[in-house]
Design a protein around this motif. Structure first.
Motif, PDB file in Angstrom:
ATOM      1  N   GLU A   1      45.538  37.901  46.687  1.00 13.66           N
ATOM      2  CA  GLU A   1      44.436  38.651  47.389  1.00 13.66           C
ATOM      3  C   GLU A   1      44.884  38.374  48.997  1.00 13.66           C
ATOM      4  O   GLU A   1      44.828  39.385  49.518  1.00 13.66           O
TER       5      GLU A   1
ATOM      6  N   GLY B   1      44.578  43.212  44.872  1.00 16.80           N
ATOM      7  CA  GLY B   1      43.250  42.805  44.231  1.00 16.80           C
ATOM      8  C   GLY B   1      43.232  43.562  42.878  1.00 16.80           C
ATOM      9  O   GLY B   1      44.004  44.458  42.632  1.00 16.80           O
TER      10      GLY B   1
ATOM     11  N   CYS C   1      37.525  38.565  36.114  1.00 22.13           N
ATOM     12  CA  CYS C   1      38.770  39.634  36.520  1.00 22.13           C
ATOM     13  C   CYS C   1      39.412  38.883  37.704  1.00 22.13           C
ATOM     14  O   CYS C   1      38.651  38.732  38.878  1.00 22.13           O
ATOM     15  N   LYS C   2      40.683  38.474  37.655  1.00 22.65           N
ATOM     16  CA  LYS C   2      41.411  38.270  38.818  1.00 22.65           C
ATOM     17  C   LYS C   2      42.755  38.511  38.887  1.00 22.65           C
ATOM     18  O   LYS C   2      43.444  38.585  37.544  1.00 22.65           O
TER      19      LYS C   2
ATOM     20  N   ALA D   1      43.183  35.021  42.551  1.00 20.70           N
ATOM     21  CA  ALA D   1      42.504  35.395  43.406  1.00 20.70           C
ATOM     22  C   ALA D   1      41.208  36.433  42.569  1.00 20.70           C
ATOM     23  O   ALA D   1      41.679  37.143  41.717  1.00 20.70           O
ATOM     24  N   SER D   2      40.033  36.147  42.728  1.00 22.17           N
ATOM     25  CA  SER D   2      39.018  36.896  42.090  1.00 22.17           C
ATOM     26  C   SER D   2      38.970  38.343  42.213  1.00 22.17           C
ATOM     27  O   SER D   2      39.172  38.463  43.620  1.00 22.17           O
ATOM     28  N   GLY D   3      38.584  39.033  41.606  1.00 28.25           N
ATOM     29  CA  GLY D   3      38.651  40.699  41.779  1.00 28.25           C
ATOM     30  C   GLY D   3      37.267  41.073  41.589  1.00 28.25           C
ATOM     31  O   GLY D   3      36.209  40.451  41.833  1.00 28.25           O
ATOM     32  N   THR D   4      37.093  42.454  40.853  1.00 28.54           N
ATOM     33  CA  THR D   4      35.709  42.903  40.821  1.00 28.54           C
ATOM     34  C   THR D   4      35.636  43.286  39.125  1.00 28.54           C
ATOM     35  O   THR D   4      36.295  43.982  38.826  1.00 28.54           O
ATOM     36  N   ASP D   5      34.650  42.718  38.710  1.00 28.78           N
ATOM     37  CA  ASP D   5      34.300  42.805  37.306  1.00 28.78           C
ATOM     38  C   ASP D   5      33.194  43.896  37.527  1.00 28.78           C
ATOM     39  O   ASP D   5      32.211  44.041  37.856  1.00 28.78           O
TER      40      ASP D   5
END
Length: 443
Positions: free
Chosen positions: A30, A35, A130-131, A135-139
């Motif tokens: 990220e 992302g 989700c990542k 780095a964490s993304g968007t679920d």
């Protein structure tokens, strides 16, 4: 040497004389502008679902070395293109990586990775965690980044109450725009509103979209379809029973129902279908037939239908219509749900200076086994690729007669492959294989 060091050592790629220098980000997360967002497609069922991992690169350099991760609530996950991606599943945790340089994420670009999920009838699967590159993304779960209906209902004969969930993604939303039958009728700051001055006993389709702080709008929600109640004193009786219900088996896994339309003193707005005494699905008020899927082969069922009017009154049920599904495929070829007329030829396409080889496959869609929208290709005895229709953007229409797809097998001339294909039948199970063919890529 580690993968990261190898990627850094190759961070400048020069192609040909006079070409440009392209820096490639190695193992960017990220912090480098990469992302991820993960979702299960809207058309998901308890028997089969398709999903997507969307990678977005906001950086000024292509990203070659990435690792996407997510958790699936249940089921076995497959990759739609095993020649470009490596998929590993450990329990509910799934990891996806590119193979070589076949799946870079371009600078300021995006990449969508398609996956299939087989929940085996245990409910619609969900994606979480989700990542990309840690780095964490968007679920986005089982929907897309648009508002979603959250329990809208009819208030009376002239008003409805709309409720929706905000779109996923965390972007600041400043207002919502509400549309009625395609025309904007209201703006709301909250996630609910009333629509009034409607006509009694009338069907309306509403949809909502969000407006972000930067002025951009999201996509529309699915239609929120509501029918206002009949006016007081207007609807005095429940509908007349639908007439002449007939039920016939459509192969081992589904049945077809037909009936004559019911009548009402105001209007029939829908039908309810019962199987062995339990309501299983509904049909529109204009319908005179329905298909019931997910049945068991060689099994007797009893169906009945009722009509519903605008005030919610339900008619008495029709007489029960019995039907027995056909026997299951026997696994010996014709009649087993195997794709017929299977053929395979080879072809090539240029990918820059590389010649890529493909197999062009054609077949006849199995009949009498329910709708078939998913196929699995085996190369040299191993699963290689899954084809899915009825999903995507744009949505690919499900073939009913002939079907065809191509399979990338790589830049290897003179290679021999054995190839066969099978279909996922209407009950979610895999049918028998087509005949197996042997083909060789060109020299």
């Amino acid at each position: 040497m580690s993968r990261k060091r190898i990627a850094l050592a190759c961070a400048v790629v020069v192609v040909g004389v006079g070409s440009v220098v392209i820096p490639v980000a190695a193992n960017a997360g990220e912090e480098d502008g990469l992302g991820a967002a993960c979702r299960v497609a809207d058309q998901a069922t308890a028997w089969w679902a398709s999903g997507e991992v969307s990678l977005a690169n906001k950086g000024d350099r292509p990203v070659r070395d990435w690792t996407a991760e997510f958790d699936v609530s249940q089921g076995q996950v497959t990759i739609d293109n095993p020649w470009a991606y490596e998929l590993r599943q450990d329990g509910k945790h799934v990891t996806v990586k590119p193979i070589g340089d076949r799946a870079d994420v371009a600078a300021k670009g995006t990449r969508a990775v398609k996956v299939g999920i087989n929940p085996a009838g245990k409910g619609i699967p969900k994606i979480s965690g989700c990542k990309v590159n840690g780095a964490s993304g968007t679920d986005t779960g089982t929907g897309t980044a648009v508002p979603a209906d959250s329990g809208s209902f009819v208030k009376d004969h002239t008003a409805v109450h709309l409720m929706w969930k905000p779109p996923a993604g965390g972007a600041e939303i400043v207002r919502y725009e509400v549309f009625q039958d395609g025309k904007q009728v209201k703006t709301a700051k909250d996630t609910m509103t009333d629509i009034e001055r409607l006509a009694p006993a009338t069907r309306y389709a509403f949809k909502v979209r969000a407006v972000r702080a930067d002025g951009r709008t999201t996509g529309f929600s699915k239609d929120i379809v509501l029918t206002t109640h009949a006016a007081p004193g207007q609807d005095k009786a429940k509908p007349v029973i639908p007439a002449d219900l007939e039920a016939t088996a459509s192969g081992p896994y589904q049945a077809s129902l037909r009936w004559h339309a019911a009548t009402d003193d105001v209007a029939v707005t829908g039908y309810r279908i019962y199987r062995n005494g339990t309501k299983i699905q509904e049909a529109d008020g204009k319908a005179a037939s329905a298909t019931v899927s997910g049945l068991t082969p060689s099994t007797a069922y009893r169906f009945k239908v009722t009509a519903v009017d605008a005030s919610g009154k339900e008619s008495d049920p029709t007489r029960e219509a019995p039907v027995t599904t056909a026997a299951a495929p026997d696994g010996n070829g014709v009649g087993t749900g195997a794709p017929g007329d299977f053929a395979a030829t080879t072809a090539t396409k240029q990918d820059g200076t590389v010649t890529q080889h493909y197999l062009n496959l054609t077949w006849s869609v199995p009949q009498g086994v329910g709708q078939v929208s998913t196929y699995q290709v085996y190369l040299n005895g191993k699963p290689a690729q899954t084809f899915m229709w009825g999903t995507g953007d744009p949505v690919l229409p499900v073939p009913t007669g002939k079907a065809s797809r191509e399979v990338l097998v790589g830049a290897h001339p003179g290679t021999t492959y054995s190839v066969k294909i099978r279909a996922r039948l209407g009950d979610g199970k895999w049918g028998a294989f087509s005949r197996e063919l042997t083909v060789q890529t060109g020299g």
